[in-house]
Design a protein around this motif. Sequence first.
Motif, PDB file in Angstrom:
ATOM      1  N   CYS A  53     -23.174 -65.032  79.388  1.00 17.36           N
ATOM      2  CA  CYS A  53     -23.257 -64.815  80.840  1.00 17.36           C
ATOM      3  C   CYS A  53     -24.485 -65.118  81.721  1.00 17.36           C
ATOM      4  O   CYS A  53     -24.601 -65.922  82.619  1.00 17.36           O
ATOM      5  CB  CYS A  53     -22.412 -63.650  81.322  1.00 17.36           C
ATOM      6  SG  CYS A  53     -20.778 -63.334  80.842  1.00 17.36           S
ATOM      7  N   MET A 108     -11.143 -64.860  85.920  1.00 10.75           N
ATOM      8  CA  MET A 108     -11.708 -65.066  84.706  1.00 10.75           C
ATOM      9  C   MET A 108     -10.265 -66.038  83.944  1.00 10.75           C
ATOM     10  O   MET A 108     -10.636 -66.812  82.963  1.00 10.75           O
ATOM     11  CB  MET A 108     -11.680 -63.780  83.845  1.00 10.75           C
ATOM     12  CG  MET A 108     -13.198 -63.210  84.367  1.00 10.75           C
ATOM     13  SD  MET A 108     -14.480 -63.929  83.585  1.00 10.75           S
ATOM     14  CE  MET A 108     -14.378 -63.513  81.737  1.00 10.75           C
ATOM     15  N   GLN A 109      -9.243 -65.331  84.090  1.00  9.17           N
ATOM     16  CA  GLN A 109      -8.064 -65.944  83.287  1.00  9.17           C
ATOM     17  C   GLN A 109      -7.122 -66.656  83.984  1.00  9.17           C
ATOM     18  O   GLN A 109      -6.533 -67.691  83.486  1.00  9.17           O
ATOM     19  CB  GLN A 109      -7.355 -64.768  82.695  1.00  9.17           C
ATOM     20  CG  GLN A 109      -8.286 -64.100  81.907  1.00  9.17           C
ATOM     21  CD  GLN A 109      -7.399 -62.960  80.860  1.00  9.17           C
ATOM     22  OE1 GLN A 109      -6.594 -62.176  81.127  1.00  9.17           O
ATOM     23  NE2 GLN A 109      -7.476 -63.212  79.863  1.00  9.17           N
ATOM     24  N   TYR A 125     -12.660 -70.741  82.822  1.00  9.08           N
ATOM     25  CA  TYR A 125     -11.470 -69.950  82.502  1.00  9.08           C
ATOM     26  C   TYR A 125     -10.458 -70.540  81.674  1.00  9.08           C
ATOM     27  O   TYR A 125      -9.750 -69.880  81.146  1.00  9.08           O
ATOM     28  CB  TYR A 125     -10.838 -69.877  83.893  1.00  9.08           C
ATOM     29  CG  TYR A 125     -10.598 -71.087  84.875  1.00  9.08           C
ATOM     30  CD1 TYR A 125      -9.370 -71.671  84.701  1.00  9.08           C
ATOM     31  CD2 TYR A 125     -11.348 -71.460  85.788  1.00  9.08           C
ATOM     32  CE1 TYR A 125      -9.180 -72.539  85.354  1.00  9.08           C
ATOM     33  CE2 TYR A 125     -10.979 -72.273  86.672  1.00  9.08           C
ATOM     34  CZ  TYR A 125      -9.893 -72.884  86.501  1.00  9.08           C
ATOM     35  OH  TYR A 125      -9.966 -74.196  87.171  1.00  9.08           O
ATOM     36  N   TYR A 128     -11.455 -68.546  78.899  1.00  6.24           N
ATOM     37  CA  TYR A 128     -11.246 -67.074  78.989  1.00  6.24           C
ATOM     38  C   TYR A 128      -9.787 -67.015  79.153  1.00  6.24           C
ATOM     39  O   TYR A 128      -9.535 -65.508  78.867  1.00  6.24           O
ATOM     40  CB  TYR A 128     -12.048 -66.867  80.353  1.00  6.24           C
ATOM     41  CG  TYR A 128     -13.390 -66.837  80.471  1.00  6.24           C
ATOM     42  CD1 TYR A 128     -14.082 -67.155  79.008  1.00  6.24           C
ATOM     43  CD2 TYR A 128     -14.211 -67.222  81.319  1.00  6.24           C
ATOM     44  CE1 TYR A 128     -15.682 -66.910  79.098  1.00  6.24           C
ATOM     45  CE2 TYR A 128     -15.760 -67.156  81.399  1.00  6.24           C
ATOM     46  CZ  TYR A 128     -16.248 -67.248  80.258  1.00  6.24           C
ATOM     47  OH  TYR A 128     -17.603 -67.534  80.141  1.00  6.24           O
ATOM     48  N   VAL A 136     -11.661 -58.342  79.176  1.00  7.20           N
ATOM     49  CA  VAL A 136     -12.136 -58.791  80.376  1.00  7.20           C
ATOM     50  C   VAL A 136     -12.351 -57.528  81.336  1.00  7.20           C
ATOM     51  O   VAL A 136     -13.605 -57.683  82.185  1.00  7.20           O
ATOM     52  CB  VAL A 136     -11.042 -59.694  81.074  1.00  7.20           C
ATOM     53  CG1 VAL A 136     -11.649 -60.102  82.589  1.00  7.20           C
ATOM     54  CG2 VAL A 136     -10.830 -60.880  80.437  1.00  7.20           C
ATOM     55  N   LYS A 140     -16.098 -56.595  83.050  1.00  3.22           N
ATOM     56  CA  LYS A 140     -16.345 -56.303  84.485  1.00  3.22           C
ATOM     57  C   LYS A 140     -16.869 -54.848  84.569  1.00  3.22           C
ATOM     58  O   LYS A 140     -17.949 -54.783  85.439  1.00  3.22           O
ATOM     59  CB  LYS A 140     -14.772 -56.120  85.372  1.00  3.22           C
ATOM     60  CG  LYS A 140     -15.213 -55.727  86.830  1.00  3.22           C
ATOM     61  CD  LYS A 140     -13.821 -55.647  87.473  1.00  3.22           C
ATOM     62  CE  LYS A 140     -14.163 -55.507  89.025  1.00  3.22           C
ATOM     63  NZ  LYS A 140     -14.820 -54.106  89.274  1.00  3.22           N
TER      64      LYS A 140
END
Length: 305
Positions: A53, A108-109, A125, A128, A136, A140
Motif C-alpha cells: 500500500c 476495496m472489493q 479492486y 481485492y 479487508v 482498515k
Amino acid sequence: MAKKLLAAAALIAVAAGALFWLLTAPRSISTAALPQHQPDLENGEAMFQLGGCANCHAVPKAEGDERLKLAGGLELATDFGTFRVPNISPDEATGIGGWSDADFVGAMQRGVSPDGAHYYPAFPYASYARMRAEDVLDLKAYLDTLPAVSNEVAGHDLAFPYNLRRGLGLWKRLYLSDAPVVSLTADAERLLRGRYLVEGAGHCGECHTPRGTLGAMREDAWLAGAPNPEGKGRIPNITPHADGVESWSEADLVYFFESGFTPEFDSVGGSMVAVQEELARLEKSDLEAIAAYLKAVPPRPSAGR
C-alpha cells in the motif's frame, strides 16, 4: 406515420437509457452484509505489506516511517490518461478517516466510493475482490492506526469517453469477479494460501499480466509479463515457463522474496525493489505458499513477444 416512428424511436431511446442506467449502477455494500469480526491488527499489517500500500499511497520518494504517511499524490500515466493516487490516511477531511467499515469494504472489493460512484480499476479492486472480507477489515483497522495527513489530491485527467465513470458499471459486469483465476489440480493448503495471496491482496497480476483493449487483465496470459507502466522495459514473466521462472526452485523464489537476489546473483531493480522489501517482512510460510503457487500456475510464453 412519421410521428409514430419518432414516438417509437423516443420510447426505444428512453428504454435503452433506463436499461443502461440500471446495468451500470454502482453496487455498494451494507453494514449488515459484513461479517461479525474482531479486527486483528497484526494481520492487517501483513495485508498492508503484502499489498504494498505504501508503494503507491505514500508521498513519492518517502523513506522509513514517512512511508506510513499515506497522503497520496503519485501520478500514474496510462493510455487512458493520468490517474492520481488518493490520500488513504485516517485524515477525516482529505483521507478516509470518516469512512465506515462498509465504505472501505465497498471500495476495496466493489470499486465503489462512499458516495456511490465507481472507482477506476487503476485502483486494483479487481484483485481485492478475491480477498476475505475479514482481511479487508483487518487492513482498515491497521490503516486507522497510521498518521493522519491533510493532503487534498487533485482528480484524474482523462479524455472522453474514459472520464465518464458510469460506464465502468458495464466493465465490472464483464471483469469484476471473486472467482480464482487459476484452477488448482491439488487442494493442498499451501497452494490455496499462495493463490489467495497472489491473486488477492498481493495483486501480482496487476503488473505481471498484460491487459486487453478495455484495460482488464488477460487471464489467458496470466502472469506472463507485461509492458512496464513506468514506460521503460517490461515487467517479467513469472510463470514456470522457459521465458519465466521455470529454472527457479521454490527455494529460489523464497530467497528472492527475502533478499532481492536471483539464483544468478542479480539483484531486484525498478519498482520491484519496494515490493520485495515489503514481501521480506511477511511470514516465511506465506512466502513459501506464494512460491508454491507460482510454480503451479500454467506456464505461458512471455506475452507480446
